[in-house]
Every structure is written in structure tokens, then in C-alpha cells.
Motif scaffolding. Structure first.
Motif, PDB file in Angstrom:
ATOM      1  N   ILE A 325       1.110  -5.492  -0.545  1.00  0.00           N
ATOM      2  CA  ILE A 325       1.663  -4.135  -0.663  1.00  0.00           C
ATOM      3  C   ILE A 325       1.147  -3.272   0.477  1.00  0.00           C
ATOM      4  CG2 ILE A 325       1.677  -2.054  -2.111  1.00  0.00           C
ATOM      5  CD1 ILE A 325       1.453  -4.007  -4.551  1.00  0.00           C
ATOM      6  N   VAL A 326      -0.142  -3.384   0.777  1.00  0.00           N
ATOM      7  CA  VAL A 326      -0.722  -2.653   1.914  1.00  0.00           C
ATOM      8  C   VAL A 326      -0.004  -3.039   3.203  1.00  0.00           C
ATOM      9  CG1 VAL A 326      -2.784  -2.414   3.370  1.00  0.00           C
ATOM     10  CG2 VAL A 326      -2.999  -2.361   0.864  1.00  0.00           C
ATOM     11  N   HIS A 327       0.250  -4.326   3.370  1.00  0.00           N
ATOM     12  CA  HIS A 327       0.876  -4.840   4.595  1.00  0.00           C
ATOM     13  C   HIS A 327       2.264  -4.244   4.816  1.00  0.00           C
ATOM     14  CE1 HIS A 327       1.672  -7.645   7.839  1.00  0.00           C
ATOM     15  NE2 HIS A 327       2.806  -7.999   7.248  1.00  0.00           N
ATOM     16  N   ALA A 336      10.257   1.918   1.695  1.00  0.00           N
ATOM     17  CA  ALA A 336       9.296   0.892   1.293  1.00  0.00           C
ATOM     18  C   ALA A 336       7.866   1.433   1.371  1.00  0.00           C
ATOM     19  CB  ALA A 336       9.442  -0.343   2.172  1.00  0.00           C
ATOM     20  N   THR A 337       7.575   2.196   2.420  1.00  0.00           N
ATOM     21  CA  THR A 337       6.239   2.778   2.562  1.00  0.00           C
ATOM     22  C   THR A 337       5.918   3.713   1.404  1.00  0.00           C
ATOM     23  OG1 THR A 337       6.265   2.613   4.976  1.00  0.00           O
ATOM     24  CG2 THR A 337       4.799   4.263   4.019  1.00  0.00           C
ATOM     25  N   GLU A 338       6.894   4.533   1.008  1.00  0.00           N
ATOM     26  CA  GLU A 338       6.661   5.464  -0.098  1.00  0.00           C
ATOM     27  C   GLU A 338       6.381   4.721  -1.401  1.00  0.00           C
ATOM     28  OE1 GLU A 338       8.456   9.540  -2.039  1.00  0.00           O
ATOM     29  OE2 GLU A 338       9.059   8.877  -0.041  1.00  0.00           O
ATOM     30  N   HIS A 339       7.151   3.662  -1.663  1.00  0.00           N
ATOM     31  CA  HIS A 339       6.907   2.873  -2.879  1.00  0.00           C
ATOM     32  C   HIS A 339       5.518   2.226  -2.826  1.00  0.00           C
ATOM     33  CE1 HIS A 339      10.836   3.608  -4.346  1.00  0.00           C
ATOM     34  NE2 HIS A 339      11.471   2.763  -3.569  1.00  0.00           N
ATOM     35  N   ALA A 340       5.173   1.671  -1.661  1.00  0.00           N
ATOM     36  CA  ALA A 340       3.878   0.996  -1.512  1.00  0.00           C
ATOM     37  C   ALA A 340       2.725   1.974  -1.737  1.00  0.00           C
ATOM     38  CB  ALA A 340       3.777   0.352  -0.131  1.00  0.00           C
ATOM     39  N   VAL A 341       2.824   3.161  -1.126  1.00  0.00           N
ATOM     40  CA  VAL A 341       1.766   4.162  -1.277  1.00  0.00           C
ATOM     41  C   VAL A 341       1.657   4.604  -2.733  1.00  0.00           C
ATOM     42  CG1 VAL A 341       1.060   6.516  -0.672  1.00  0.00           C
ATOM     43  CG2 VAL A 341       1.917   4.980   1.097  1.00  0.00           C
ATOM     44  N   THR A 342       2.801   4.779  -3.395  1.00  0.00           N
ATOM     45  CA  THR A 342       2.784   5.207  -4.798  1.00  0.00           C
ATOM     46  C   THR A 342       2.092   4.180  -5.685  1.00  0.00           C
ATOM     47  OG1 THR A 342       4.877   6.395  -4.444  1.00  0.00           O
ATOM     48  CG2 THR A 342       4.204   6.021  -6.722  1.00  0.00           C
ATOM     49  N   ILE A 343       2.340   2.891  -5.422  1.00  0.00           N
ATOM     50  CA  ILE A 343       1.672   1.832  -6.192  1.00  0.00           C
ATOM     51  C   ILE A 343       0.167   1.907  -5.982  1.00  0.00           C
ATOM     52  CG2 ILE A 343       1.403  -0.669  -6.492  1.00  0.00           C
ATOM     53  CD1 ILE A 343       4.324  -0.919  -5.433  1.00  0.00           C
ATOM     54  N   LEU A 344      -0.254   1.988  -4.723  1.00  0.00           N
ATOM     55  CA  LEU A 344      -1.685   2.034  -4.416  1.00  0.00           C
ATOM     56  C   LEU A 344      -2.331   3.290  -4.985  1.00  0.00           C
ATOM     57  CD1 LEU A 344      -1.600   0.764  -0.714  1.00  0.00           C
ATOM     58  CD2 LEU A 344      -2.052  -0.557  -2.788  1.00  0.00           C
ATOM     59  N   GLU A 358     -11.043  -2.496  -4.045  1.00  0.00           N
ATOM     60  CA  GLU A 358     -11.676  -3.514  -3.199  1.00  0.00           C
ATOM     61  C   GLU A 358     -10.632  -4.287  -2.394  1.00  0.00           C
ATOM     62  OE1 GLU A 358     -13.886  -5.836  -5.964  1.00  0.00           O
ATOM     63  OE2 GLU A 358     -15.451  -4.315  -6.253  1.00  0.00           O
ATOM     64  N   ALA A 359      -9.498  -4.564  -3.021  1.00  0.00           N
ATOM     65  CA  ALA A 359      -8.434  -5.301  -2.317  1.00  0.00           C
ATOM     66  C   ALA A 359      -7.853  -4.468  -1.184  1.00  0.00           C
ATOM     67  CB  ALA A 359      -7.339  -5.700  -3.309  1.00  0.00           C
ATOM     68  N   VAL A 360      -7.700  -3.161  -1.406  1.00  0.00           N
ATOM     69  CA  VAL A 360      -7.192  -2.268  -0.356  1.00  0.00           C
ATOM     70  C   VAL A 360      -8.163  -2.244   0.822  1.00  0.00           C
ATOM     71  CG1 VAL A 360      -6.683   0.128   0.243  1.00  0.00           C
ATOM     72  CG2 VAL A 360      -5.806  -0.835  -1.888  1.00  0.00           C
ATOM     73  N   THR A 361      -9.449  -2.137   0.527  1.00  0.00           N
ATOM     74  CA  THR A 361     -10.471  -2.096   1.581  1.00  0.00           C
ATOM     75  C   THR A 361     -10.486  -3.396   2.381  1.00  0.00           C
ATOM     76  OG1 THR A 361     -11.838  -0.657   0.209  1.00  0.00           O
ATOM     77  CG2 THR A 361     -12.914  -1.747   2.055  1.00  0.00           C
ATOM     78  N   SER A 362     -10.483  -4.525   1.678  1.00  0.00           N
ATOM     79  CA  SER A 362     -10.532  -5.807   2.386  1.00  0.00           C
ATOM     80  C   SER A 362      -9.223  -6.113   3.105  1.00  0.00           C
ATOM     81  CB  SER A 362     -10.854  -6.943   1.391  1.00  0.00           C
ATOM     82  OG  SER A 362      -9.863  -7.021   0.388  1.00  0.00           O
ATOM     83  N   THR A 367      -7.162   1.770   7.342  1.00  0.00           N
ATOM     84  CA  THR A 367      -6.547   1.989   8.661  1.00  0.00           C
ATOM     85  C   THR A 367      -5.081   2.356   8.501  1.00  0.00           C
ATOM     86  OG1 THR A 367      -8.052   0.404   9.685  1.00  0.00           O
ATOM     87  CG2 THR A 367      -6.031   0.929  10.882  1.00  0.00           C
ATOM     88  N   LYS A 368      -4.388   1.635   7.607  1.00  0.00           N
ATOM     89  CA  LYS A 368      -2.971   1.927   7.371  1.00  0.00           C
ATOM     90  C   LYS A 368      -2.786   3.346   6.823  1.00  0.00           C
ATOM     91  CE  LYS A 368      -0.305  -1.674   8.336  1.00  0.00           C
ATOM     92  NZ  LYS A 368       0.435  -2.383   7.318  1.00  0.00           N
ATOM     93  N   ILE A 369      -3.656   3.755   5.919  1.00  0.00           N
ATOM     94  CA  ILE A 369      -3.547   5.094   5.341  1.00  0.00           C
ATOM     95  C   ILE A 369      -3.795   6.161   6.407  1.00  0.00           C
ATOM     96  CG2 ILE A 369      -4.511   6.693   3.635  1.00  0.00           C
ATOM     97  CD1 ILE A 369      -5.195   4.163   1.936  1.00  0.00           C
ATOM     98  N   LEU A 370      -4.769   5.914   7.290  1.00  0.00           N
ATOM     99  CA  LEU A 370      -5.025   6.858   8.389  1.00  0.00           C
ATOM    100  C   LEU A 370      -3.827   6.947   9.331  1.00  0.00           C
ATOM    101  CD1 LEU A 370      -8.725   5.921   9.172  1.00  0.00           C
ATOM    102  CD2 LEU A 370      -7.906   8.187   8.464  1.00  0.00           C
ATOM    103  N   LEU A 371      -3.231   5.803   9.629  1.00  0.00           N
ATOM    104  CA  LEU A 371      -2.022   5.799  10.461  1.00  0.00           C
ATOM    105  C   LEU A 371      -0.903   6.580   9.797  1.00  0.00           C
ATOM    106  CD1 LEU A 371      -1.922   2.069  11.672  1.00  0.00           C
ATOM    107  CD2 LEU A 371      -2.370   4.089  13.078  1.00  0.00           C
ATOM    108  N   LEU A 372      -0.800   6.404   8.496  1.00  0.00           N
ATOM    109  CA  LEU A 372       0.258   7.077   7.746  1.00  0.00           C
ATOM    110  C   LEU A 372       0.082   8.587   7.787  1.00  0.00           C
ATOM    111  CD1 LEU A 372       2.724   6.523   5.979  1.00  0.00           C
ATOM    112  CD2 LEU A 372       1.231   6.348   4.015  1.00  0.00           C
ATOM    113  N   MET A 373      -1.169   9.034   7.705  1.00  0.00           N
ATOM    114  CA  MET A 373      -1.455  10.475   7.763  1.00  0.00           C
ATOM    115  C   MET A 373      -1.049  11.077   9.106  1.00  0.00           C
ATOM    116  SD  MET A 373      -2.825  11.656   4.915  1.00  0.00           S
ATOM    117  CE  MET A 373      -3.926  13.028   5.274  1.00  0.00           C
ATOM    118  N   GLN A 374      -1.009  10.244  10.142  1.00  0.00           N
ATOM    119  CA  GLN A 374      -0.627  10.729  11.477  1.00  0.00           C
ATOM    120  C   GLN A 374       0.872  10.639  11.726  1.00  0.00           C
ATOM    121  OE1 GLN A 374      -3.323   9.068  14.657  1.00  0.00           O
ATOM    122  NE2 GLN A 374      -4.190   8.028  12.881  1.00  0.00           N
ATOM    123  N   SER A 375       1.585   9.949  10.816  1.00  0.00           N
ATOM    124  CA  SER A 375       3.020   9.758  11.013  1.00  0.00           C
ATOM    125  C   SER A 375       3.804  10.913  10.414  1.00  0.00           C
ATOM    126  CB  SER A 375       3.467   8.442  10.353  1.00  0.00           C
ATOM    127  OG  SER A 375       3.406   8.558   8.936  1.00  0.00           O
TER     128      SER A 375
END
Length: 413
Positions: A325-327, A336-344, A358-362, A367-375
Motif C-alpha cells: 500500500i505504501v508502494h 490511488a494515492t488518496e485511498h492508500a493514505v486513507t488506509i494508512l 512498524e510496517a510503514v517505517t520498514s 519518505t513517501k509521506i514527506l514527498l506527498l507533503m511536498q506534492s
């Protein structure tokens, strides 16, 4: 006599330079060359760091979906399928006049040997134009005749023809509620419309199965209709099978749309979770050949499932699923990004599941969330991303100051 137009010429740029097959999921490397996702992924996974076509050394192994080419391939593929699906039987039918259609409806002689042929003629008539579809949808007694046949006939050949005709005119039927009431009304016989749609779903005809799924989606208009449809355990199981029993993307897409439509009640979600829907959805989002609409709908269903305790638990304990889901964030589409973020956000922030965190961190999720904040994401996604950063005790501003945004590639949607 063989039709010449069935000898299909594949445009060369639709073929993957590696496999030479028509691309199912075209993606472009930094060199600008497009490959099928599964082929280039195998190439890169083998340790190579060059572009197969140009042999240039790749500065990054990241690739982005080539959606323009994917749409062109889909349009071409749909055109080819339509030509192949036109059977000799249907192509020899003469086009009916409006008066002839009225006569067929007026007689309603199901026992007549010509009735099956007449249904085929009506299907051809409907395919001729939108005006013909509108005429059939508004023709007094026509829709009720189709429903009557579905309610009382067990001949699968007739049922498949009826489903095909009804599916052709669905979007032209103005009174959706009336059709729903007719379809879900109890029959005086042991047969009813839902049993008939189940029979058609159990057949091998791809178009008829897709038609049945679209009809079920169309009549699932409120909680009562959704529950009536899903009360039939065998029917629900057959809908779920559409995600895995056939590799055809049209069937999978129709199955996902139907499941989204019927899955609003909590009772239905729990039934689907017990029937291993999360496992099937995981297969779809991790399939490198999944098209955009299938990935979006699979993530949407996962989002719906995680509104239940059982769904959240099954998602959270599967670290590979959470990482998948993170990927998908910033990889497929904004939807798809909105659905993925909502799940997380649901499993990590709202319900504070340690396993999911823990799964999100590993999975390099921060990094993906930081990128998303810049988009250029929506305010809702931005807020959920900010909430997630709080959970992981990440200081967004300090991260930005040490993060080289110039070298970060954010995929445009």
C-alpha cells in the motif's frame, strides 16, 4: 468465409522492446524508453543498471507509468475485442425496425423457437446506436419483460441473452429504483432474478458474466438492496471469484465495481473479509500488470474493509500488504494515492496499530509521506499525511531543511 479484418496488425510501439508482446502495463525509464512493467522489473531485479534498448547506464531505476500509451493500447484492445466478439450468428441478423421490436415485446412468446433469435436481434438493434438503446429503455413493457424472463426461466442460453440486452440499456433506464424493485421482488416460483444472475455468473461466457456484475451494481442502490443481494452466500462468493477466476481485466474491473457498490453495510464487509477478500485484493495491488482502474478500486475496497475491526486487524498483521500500500503512493494516480493514505491513516493514526506503524517505517513510508507533503495533493490528503508524521514523531520542517528536494522526483498525476 474468414473475415479479413480479424487478421490483427499490432502497432510496433504497443510491443515491449524486451518481450515483444503487447504491453499490459507500460512504464517509462529515465531514458524515455517504455517497457512492460513486468519485463523491465525482471531486468532490473536481475542486477542490471542499463536501459535494455539504448544500453545507457541508468541514473535511477525508478520508472513511471506511461498512461497515454496505456490508454491508446486499451482503446485498440477494446476495438479488437469488439470485432472478435461479433459472432457470425449476430452479424447475419437483419437490423430490426422499431415496429418489429414492439411486436416481439407484445407477443412475449418465450416458448417460441424464434424467441432466442429475436433476443439476439434485439441485442444487435441495441448496439446500433444510443437512440436504439433509449427506445428500448423507454418502450412500454420491454424492461419488465426482461425481468419477467429472469424471474421465471432457467434456460441459461436465454438468460445470457437477456442479461446482455439488459446490460446494453442499463445506463438509459431512468427509473433505477423501479428496476431494483422489480429485480428483487420475490418470485412465485423457486426461480428469481438473483438466482438467474448467479446461473449466468457460473457460465463461461465472459460478456454475460460482466453483464451480470454490472446489473448487480446498478440495482444496489440502498442498504436494503445491498443486503438482499448479499444474503445469497453463493452469489456473493461468485462475485468474489471474478477477481481471481479469470485473467481478463474487464471481468476483474467489473467485479471490483460491483463489490464496491454492495459493500457499504458492515454486515457485508464482514462476510467478504471472512471469504478472504483482503487476500484477493493484495494479489491485485501487488500484480505488476494491474491497470490503473483495477489498482484504484482494489485500494478503495481495502479502505472500506479497514473501517471494521476485523479488516484493520487483517491488514495490519500483513506487513507485506501494508508495504505494498505504501508502494502505491505517488506511483499510480492521485486517486490511488488518496485511498492508500486513507488506509494508512486509518490503521496507523486513527486506530494506532503498532504492527501497521512498524510496517510503514520498514517500508520507507516516511519518505513517501514527506514527498506527498511536498506534492500538489488535496487538503484531505495533506492533513492525513501530517497526522501520520505526528504519529511517527517526525518534525516536518526539520526534515525538509535536511532533505534535498531538488534531487527528489515526485511523479506528476
Amino acid at each position: 468465409m474468414v473475415r479479413d479484418d480479424l487478421y490483427i496488425t499490432v502497432p510496433s510501439f504497443f510491443r515491449c522492446p524486451i518481450s515483444l508482446d503487447v504491453m499490459k502495463s507500460p512504464v517509462s525509464l529515465s531514458t524515455g524508453v517504455t517497457y512492460d512493467r513486468s519485463s523491465i522489473q525482471r531486468w532490473l531485479d536481475s542486477g542490471k543498471n542499463t536501459c535494455p534498448a539504448t544500453m545507457q547506464v541508468l541514473q535511477t531505476k525508478e520508472f513511471v507509468p506511461n498512461r497515454t500509451l496505456q490508454r491508446l493500447i486499451q482503446i485498440w484492445s477494446d476495438s479488437v475485442n469488439r470485432r472478435r466478439d461479433d459472432s457470425p450468428e449476430e452479424s447475419t441478423h437483419s437490423v430490426l425496425s422499431y415496429d418489429q421490436v414492439k411486436d416481439i415485446v407484445k407477443v412475449r412468446d418465450i416458448e417460441n423457437d424464434d424467441f432466442l433469435g429475436n433476443l439476439s436481434k434485439i441485442a444487435s438493434f441495441a448496439k446500433e446506436s444510443d437512440m436504439n438503446k433509449i427506445f428500448l429503455a423507454k418502450l412500454d413493457g420491454f424492461v419488465s419483460m426482461l425481468v419477467e424472463i429472469l424471474s421465471n426461466v432457467k434456460d441459461v442460453n436465454i438468460l445470457e441473452k437477456v442479461v446482455r440486452v439488459l446490460e446494453l440499456i442499463l445506463n438509459k433506464i431512468e427509473d433505477q429504483e423501479q428496476l431494483t424493485n422489480l429485480m428483487l421482488k420475490k418470485s412465485t416460483t423457486n426461480q428469481d432474478c438473483l438466482n438467474s444472475l448467479l446461473l449466468v455468473l457460473q457460465q463461461q461466457s465472459l460478456d454475460s458474466r460482466i453483464g451480470s456484475l454490472k446489473i448487480l451494481e446498478f440495482i444496489a442502490i440502498d442498504a436494503e438492496s445491498k443486503l438482499k443481494i448479499t444474503e445469497k452466500e453463493e452469489l456473493l462468493s461468485e462475485i468474489l471469484k471474478s477477481l481471481s477466476s479469470d485473467p481478463d481485466r474487464r471481468l476483474i474491473d467489473a467485479g471490483l465495481s460491483c463489490l464496491i457498490s454492495i459493500s457499504m453495510p458492515k454486515r457485508v464487509k464482514l462476510k467478504l473479509i471472512n471469504q478472504k477478500i483482503i487476500t484477493e485484493l493484495k494479489k491485485l495491488i501487488t500484480d505488476p500488470n494491474s491497470i490503473v482502474s483495477i489498482t484504484e478500486k482494489a485500494l478503495k475496497l481495502l479502505e472500506m474493509m479497514c473501517s471494521t475491526k476485523q479488516g484493520r486487524s487483517e491488514i495490519s498483521i500483513d506487513s507485506a500488504l501494508v508495504q505494498a500500500i505504501v508502494h502505491k503512493m505517488l506511483k499510480v494516480s492521485s486517486v490511488a494515492t488518496e485511498h492508500a493514505v486513507t488506509i494508512l491513516w486509518s490503521v496507523c493514526y486513527l486506530f494506532r496499530d503498532q504492527r501497521a506503524q512498524e510496517a510503514v517505517t520498514s517500508g520507507n513510508g516516511l519518505t513517501k509521506i514527506l514527498l506527498l507533503m511536498q506534492s500538489n495533493c488535496s487538503p484531505a490528503v495533506r492533513q492525513m499525511s501530517a497526522d501520520l508524521l505526528k504519529i511517527f514523531r517526525v518534525n516536518y520542517k526539520s526534515c525538509l531543511s535536511s532533505y534535498d528536494t531538488k534531487t527528489t522526483h515526485i511523479m506528476p498525476f
